[in-house]
Design a protein around this motif. Sequence first.
Motif, PDB file in Angstrom:
ATOM      1  N   LEU A  16      65.529 125.967 -13.011  1.00 45.97           N
ATOM      2  CA  LEU A  16      65.859 127.288 -13.538  1.00 45.97           C
ATOM      3  C   LEU A  16      66.133 128.273 -12.410  1.00 45.97           C
ATOM      4  O   LEU A  16      65.431 128.296 -11.402  1.00 45.97           O
ATOM      5  N   GLU A  17      67.155 129.102 -12.610  1.00 44.45           N
ATOM      6  CA  GLU A  17      67.429 130.167 -11.650  1.00 44.45           C
ATOM      7  C   GLU A  17      66.509 131.369 -11.890  1.00 44.45           C
ATOM      8  O   GLU A  17      66.114 132.051 -10.945  1.00 44.45           O
ATOM      9  N   ASP A  18      66.168 131.617 -13.161  1.00 42.98           N
ATOM     10  CA  ASP A  18      65.346 132.778 -13.501  1.00 42.98           C
ATOM     11  C   ASP A  18      63.862 132.415 -13.458  1.00 42.98           C
ATOM     12  O   ASP A  18      63.130 132.553 -14.452  1.00 42.98           O
ATOM     13  N   LYS A  19      63.418 131.976 -12.308  1.00 39.63           N
ATOM     14  CA  LYS A  19      62.013 131.589 -12.167  1.00 39.63           C
ATOM     15  C   LYS A  19      61.088 132.786 -12.324  1.00 39.63           C
ATOM     16  O   LYS A  19      59.954 132.641 -12.801  1.00 39.63           O
ATOM     17  N   ASP A  20      61.561 133.966 -11.945  1.00 45.65           N
ATOM     18  CA  ASP A  20      60.697 135.151 -12.070  1.00 45.65           C
ATOM     19  C   ASP A  20      60.417 135.497 -13.526  1.00 45.65           C
ATOM     20  O   ASP A  20      59.331 135.981 -13.863  1.00 45.65           O
ATOM     21  N   ILE A  21      61.395 135.227 -14.411  1.00 49.83           N
ATOM     22  CA  ILE A  21      61.169 135.477 -15.842  1.00 49.83           C
ATOM     23  C   ILE A  21      60.102 134.529 -16.375  1.00 49.83           C
ATOM     24  O   ILE A  21      59.197 134.937 -17.117  1.00 49.83           O
ATOM     25  N   PHE A  22      60.205 133.260 -16.003  1.00 47.13           N
ATOM     26  CA  PHE A  22      59.165 132.316 -16.419  1.00 47.13           C
ATOM     27  C   PHE A  22      57.798 132.774 -15.930  1.00 47.13           C
ATOM     28  O   PHE A  22      56.818 132.776 -16.683  1.00 47.13           O
ATOM     29  N   LEU A  23      57.710 133.171 -14.668  1.00 46.21           N
ATOM     30  CA  LEU A  23      56.419 133.565 -14.100  1.00 46.21           C
ATOM     31  C   LEU A  23      55.863 134.810 -14.774  1.00 46.21           C
ATOM     32  O   LEU A  23      54.649 134.931 -14.957  1.00 46.21           O
ATOM     33  N   ASP A  24      56.741 135.734 -15.173  1.00 45.35           N
ATOM     34  CA  ASP A  24      56.275 136.933 -15.890  1.00 45.35           C
ATOM     35  C   ASP A  24      55.647 136.558 -17.223  1.00 45.35           C
ATOM     36  O   ASP A  24      54.557 137.022 -17.571  1.00 45.35           O
ATOM     37  N   PHE A  25      56.358 135.720 -17.990  1.00 43.28           N
ATOM     38  CA  PHE A  25      55.822 135.297 -19.288  1.00 43.28           C
ATOM     39  C   PHE A  25      54.580 134.434 -19.104  1.00 43.28           C
ATOM     40  O   PHE A  25      53.621 134.527 -19.876  1.00 43.28           O
ATOM     41  N   ARG A  64      71.845 114.791  -7.483  1.00 40.66           N
ATOM     42  CA  ARG A  64      72.565 116.063  -7.372  1.00 40.66           C
ATOM     43  C   ARG A  64      73.450 116.292  -8.596  1.00 40.66           C
ATOM     44  O   ARG A  64      73.501 117.412  -9.132  1.00 40.66           O
ATOM     45  N   SER A  65      74.122 115.261  -9.053  1.00 42.18           N
ATOM     46  CA  SER A  65      74.978 115.385 -10.233  1.00 42.18           C
ATOM     47  C   SER A  65      74.154 115.698 -11.478  1.00 42.18           C
ATOM     48  O   SER A  65      74.544 116.527 -12.305  1.00 42.18           O
ATOM     49  N   ARG A  66      73.012 115.027 -11.615  1.00 42.84           N
ATOM     50  CA  ARG A  66      72.114 115.325 -12.750  1.00 42.84           C
ATOM     51  C   ARG A  66      71.669 116.779 -12.712  1.00 42.84           C
ATOM     52  O   ARG A  66      71.685 117.479 -13.737  1.00 42.84           O
ATOM     53  N   ASN A  67      71.264 117.246 -11.541  1.00 42.72           N
ATOM     54  CA  ASN A  67      70.784 118.625 -11.419  1.00 42.72           C
ATOM     55  C   ASN A  67      71.879 119.630 -11.745  1.00 42.72           C
ATOM     56  O   ASN A  67      71.643 120.617 -12.457  1.00 42.72           O
ATOM     57  N   GLN A  68      73.074 119.378 -11.240  1.00 39.15           N
ATOM     58  CA  GLN A  68      74.176 120.306 -11.495  1.00 39.15           C
ATOM     59  C   GLN A  68      74.543 120.335 -12.974  1.00 39.15           C
ATOM     60  O   GLN A  68      74.833 121.413 -13.525  1.00 39.15           O
ATOM     61  N   GLY A  69      74.524 119.172 -13.621  1.00 46.84           N
ATOM     62  CA  GLY A  69      74.836 119.126 -15.046  1.00 46.84           C
ATOM     63  C   GLY A  69      73.840 119.906 -15.878  1.00 46.84           C
ATOM     64  O   GLY A  69      74.212 120.663 -16.787  1.00 46.84           O
ATOM     65  N   LEU A  70      72.555 119.735 -15.594  1.00 49.78           N
ATOM     66  CA  LEU A  70      71.515 120.465 -16.334  1.00 49.78           C
ATOM     67  C   LEU A  70      71.565 121.961 -16.028  1.00 49.78           C
ATOM     68  O   LEU A  70      71.533 122.796 -16.947  1.00 49.78           O
ATOM     69  N   GLU A  71      71.643 122.294 -14.763  1.00 47.30           N
ATOM     70  CA  GLU A  71      71.531 123.701 -14.368  1.00 47.30           C
ATOM     71  C   GLU A  71      72.718 124.527 -14.832  1.00 47.30           C
ATOM     72  O   GLU A  71      72.565 125.711 -15.159  1.00 47.30           O
ATOM     73  N   SER A  72      73.903 123.912 -14.873  1.00 51.34           N
ATOM     74  CA  SER A  72      75.081 124.671 -15.307  1.00 51.34           C
ATOM     75  C   SER A  72      74.956 125.138 -16.754  1.00 51.34           C
ATOM     76  O   SER A  72      75.531 126.162 -17.133  1.00 51.34           O
ATOM     77  N   ILE A  73      74.202 124.411 -17.577  1.00 49.19           N
ATOM     78  CA  ILE A  73      74.028 124.794 -18.985  1.00 49.19           C
ATOM     79  C   ILE A  73      72.754 125.610 -19.179  1.00 49.19           C
ATOM     80  O   ILE A  73      72.765 126.657 -19.832  1.00 49.19           O
ATOM     81  N   LEU A  74      71.656 125.160 -18.603  1.00 49.19           N
ATOM     82  CA  LEU A  74      70.374 125.850 -18.828  1.00 49.19           C
ATOM     83  C   LEU A  74      70.366 127.262 -18.253  1.00 49.19           C
ATOM     84  O   LEU A  74      69.639 128.129 -18.756  1.00 49.19           O
ATOM     85  N   ASN A  75      71.151 127.506 -17.220  1.00 46.81           N
ATOM     86  CA  ASN A  75      71.126 128.810 -16.560  1.00 46.81           C
ATOM     87  C   ASN A  75      72.232 129.749 -17.025  1.00 46.81           C
ATOM     88  O   ASN A  75      72.504 130.757 -16.373  1.00 46.81           O
ATOM     89  N   LYS A  76      72.869 129.414 -18.162  1.00 50.20           N
ATOM     90  CA  LYS A  76      73.848 130.348 -18.712  1.00 50.20           C
ATOM     91  C   LYS A  76      73.180 131.643 -19.163  1.00 50.20           C
ATOM     92  O   LYS A  76      73.793 132.704 -19.166  1.00 50.20           O
ATOM     93  N   ASP A  77      71.929 131.537 -19.608  1.00 44.35           N
ATOM     94  CA  ASP A  77      71.135 132.722 -19.904  1.00 44.35           C
ATOM     95  C   ASP A  77      69.690 132.408 -19.533  1.00 44.35           C
ATOM     96  O   ASP A  77      69.390 131.327 -19.036  1.00 44.35           O
ATOM     97  N   SER A  78      68.815 133.366 -19.780  1.00 37.96           N
ATOM     98  CA  SER A  78      67.415 133.206 -19.354  1.00 37.96           C
ATOM     99  C   SER A  78      66.512 132.709 -20.476  1.00 37.96           C
ATOM    100  O   SER A  78      65.292 132.743 -20.349  1.00 37.96           O
ATOM    101  N   ARG A  79      67.130 132.223 -21.572  1.00 38.39           N
ATOM    102  CA  ARG A  79      66.330 131.783 -22.708  1.00 38.39           C
ATOM    103  C   ARG A  79      65.385 130.646 -22.338  1.00 38.39           C
ATOM    104  O   ARG A  79      64.208 130.639 -22.707  1.00 38.39           O
ATOM    105  N   CYS A  80      65.904 129.680 -21.602  1.00 37.67           N
ATOM    106  CA  CYS A  80      65.088 128.504 -21.286  1.00 37.67           C
ATOM    107  C   CYS A  80      63.858 128.884 -20.476  1.00 37.67           C
ATOM    108  O   CYS A  80      62.787 128.308 -20.660  1.00 37.67           O
ATOM    109  N   ALA A  81      63.994 129.856 -19.573  1.00 40.55           N
ATOM    110  CA  ALA A  81      62.840 130.292 -18.772  1.00 40.55           C
ATOM    111  C   ALA A  81      61.747 130.855 -19.666  1.00 40.55           C
ATOM    112  O   ALA A  81      60.560 130.544 -19.498  1.00 40.55           O
TER     113      ALA A  81
END
Length: 749
Positions: A436-445, A382-399
Amino acid sequence: MTTRPVARGDAIELDLEFMTVEQGLELIQEERVAPLLKYLKTGAFENKTNMTFMKAYSVVVQFADKEPTAPKLYAYYTKVISDFCTEVMPQLKVLTGEEFLRKLAELWQKQTILVFWMQRVFQYLDRLFIKKNRSLFTVALLAFQEIVYAPLKARFVEALIEMINMERNGEEIDQDVTRLLVEMLCTVGGDSPNIVKQKSAWGEKLAWETSARGLYKVDFEPLFLRTTAEYYKKRAAGWMAECSCPAYLALVQQVLEDEERRLNQYLDRSSEEDLRIVLQRELILATAKQLVEMDTGCQAMFKNKRYSDLTLMYRLFRREAAMLCHITSSMEPYIQERCSRIVEDQQLIESPMEYVQQVLDLKAELDNMVATCFDNDSSFQRSRNQGLESILNKDSRCAKYLAIFSDNQLKRGLKGRNEDETMQLVSQVVGLFAHLEDKDIFLDFYKTSLSRRLLYKLSVSNDAEDAFITKLKVECGQQAIQKLASMFTDMGLSDQLQEGYSKCSHGASPGGVAHEMRVLQTNAWPEKATDSPIVLCEELQTCVQAFEAFYNSQHSGRKLAWIYNLGSVELATYGFERKHTLVASTFQGLVLMLFNKHKELTLGEICNLTMIPQEKCSRQVLSMTASKYKILLRDGKSKDIEDRTKFEVNLDFRNDKIKVVVPLIKEGEKVSAAAEEPTDRKHVIDAAIVRIMKSRKTLNHTQLLDELFRQCTLFKPQPQQVKVQIEHLIDREFLKREADKRNVYVYLP
């Protein structure tokens, strides 16, 4: 001590009928007790035959079942035990320290031997007389307790604990002595005592058995635990002042191993749980936070990848589950810092492939760390996931970048990899997608890039494509990947359709032009047909008409809309010095076919003759004027072309290859910091709100948001956006507000 069996021919000559109990006791004293006491004092045993035992036992049998004589036997037995204990007390009272403990252990050992052999002689009393009195073993222990143990208790317990602390300090002690004394504590005062013979590596030995722990739990254990706590509290304070965090952890681990060894060697196992609590309280609970915050603590271990130290810390802290939060609270900022270094690196931002590879490598490293050091503990996951997600989901670039990376791997990157390596990469990509929170963006691309791979047959592995879809389905559900699955279905149906088309009279080559068509569902594919009619050359027009006639014969009521810009053509050349086959886009093919009838054309004329939109036409034509693939010549030296710019065929075109692929120049598109939000999000929010309200009828705003967040799995709706959509639904009379409670919504059927 052993006895010789009675030999054949031996006889027991006793006149028991006329013997008095006093005479019988004298015989027992002379034949059995006196030699036994002499053995205990000197180590020499005389008259070892079983004959003496049988004589003594016969006397007991004669008098044990008679009321006047049985108490005398019982009293004699008790007196022998008591006198033996009383005799050694003066010597014990003057001794101290280890010598005192050694002599007391020796007395206990001799007491055990004495009681064992005395009970064997007088055991007939246990069958009859002791029904109203204490058993022979019990009365022997009571005598020892009153005469020896009670006067020496305080001094004995203190000396025993001091001896244990001496061993803790590294000094050697006689562990056999300690073990005997602990046995004594567990036996004296216990219930239903018994002495049994036990086999060991050195032969048989006598040992006590009781159903309780005797005075061990009353007189020894409380003081032992209290002094143990004081001892290790001082040691912990010293270690914390002198040692680094890894060194302290190693010392604690050694202490725990040493205490476990003491439990196995001489302490009673019943103390295990209480001793564990004391050790963990003083060595771990009291120091955990300070340990983690040391300069050599968690952050240094994470940064220097000292996984063995982290593993040891976790195993020690796991003993007190509440302490694990100290490690996770240090782990999460470390992950955030590592992840931020990647996502904020401008060079990586400009290189999506390297950006994603770095994130994947980081995640693989963290996954390995959580598995290796922390046994995949759920709190660390849970700590690993929260650490990654708090940074990766600041914008939708990673998706967006992850979709680009996936496309590149499926087109080129997987080439040469075996099945295991391919599945590993697929699992890594989908594992990152899960954060990723923006899974729909990934799926669109992903949907857009998948369509290109399928239509242009660019995939290097169909198994990898299937694995991606399967894992995405597990991660986000059947509905989310329905369109992706439909695209594969369309390709399979198109193959069947093409097979039927090839059986026509023209063999799928009307006018001698071999061609292949793909029929796609309008709603499943990202590409849409344009309203502007493209003017085809005669050859392609013949192909289109032939296929439409075939398709209409197979399906009635369906209309085909053509998307020419996705196709490609192969053109044979005859005007160059060497014959070539040009592989170009359909639009480029239409442009080149014009030069069969025109020597020179302007851009404006090309657009008018083909009806290709000017922006697309400019890109198609400009691609054929590049230096390496200069099929057309143009006037002017400007990089941009205008309607007046003239083009003609470059008759001096040369290329080493016979088959020349003419690439399209890249569109002037820079990778944006964040992908655009999909336009259908508001429709998804609307549908979810209506679905929730229809089932719940009435909800306040907070409850509606909570339920909405649970249902929107492909993205996280923003509260402000939700408010806007709620207002739209109120305007469209799907919902209304309660008159007296503005934050409560009511569904309107």
